[in-house]
Design an enzyme around this catalytic site. Structure first.
Site, PDB file in Angstrom:
ATOM      1  N   ARG A  12       0.818  -1.217   0.000  1.00  0.00           N
ATOM      2  CA  ARG A  12       0.000   0.000   0.000  1.00  0.00           C
ATOM      3  C   ARG A  12       0.847   1.262   0.000  1.00  0.00           C
ATOM      4  NH1 ARG A  12      -3.397  -0.520   5.050  1.00  0.00           N
ATOM      5  NH2 ARG A  12      -1.417  -1.384   5.714  1.00  0.00           N
ATOM      6  N   ASN A  18      -6.061  -2.928   2.332  1.00  0.00           N
ATOM      7  CA  ASN A  18      -6.039  -4.373   2.530  1.00  0.00           C
ATOM      8  C   ASN A  18      -7.460  -4.881   2.692  1.00  0.00           C
ATOM      9  OD1 ASN A  18      -3.242  -4.505   2.490  1.00  0.00           O
ATOM     10  ND2 ASN A  18      -3.031  -4.536   4.704  1.00  0.00           N
TER      11      ASN A  18
END
Length: 90
Positions: free
Chosen positions: A19, A37
């Site tokens: 990320r 996520n």
């Protein structure tokens, strides 16, 4: 041409800075949206911007992301959505 894509990445994509690396690359490419996520171990993202930049961000996530092993990814075309920035959703 401005586009928005929803992408779900499967494989080794959590616990490896996926990320934060996506955030850095998105800023570099001037792509807006978010990444997060998912509970099933995948990572979901919404990428909005110029078509070439969105494609480049997807390619980076799939092929050039350090430590990631993307085994599959699904891409969905969506109506263009304007996001104020790119962020990591928790």
């Amino acid at each position: 041409m401005l586009v928005t894509r929803r992408i779900i990445f499967y494989g080794r994509v959590q616990g490896i800075n996926f990320r934060s690396n996506t955030l850095s690359k998105a800023i570099e490419l001037n792509v807006k949206g978010w990444v997060m996520n998912r509970i099933d171990g995948s990572v979901e993202g919404y990428f909005s911007g110029e078509l070439r930049n969105v494609i480049d961000l997807i390619d980076y996530c799939v092929s050039d992301m350090p430590y990631a092993v993307v085994k599959r990814y699904d891409v969905y075309d969506l109506p263009y959505t304007e996001f104020p920035d790119f962020r990591i959703k928790r």
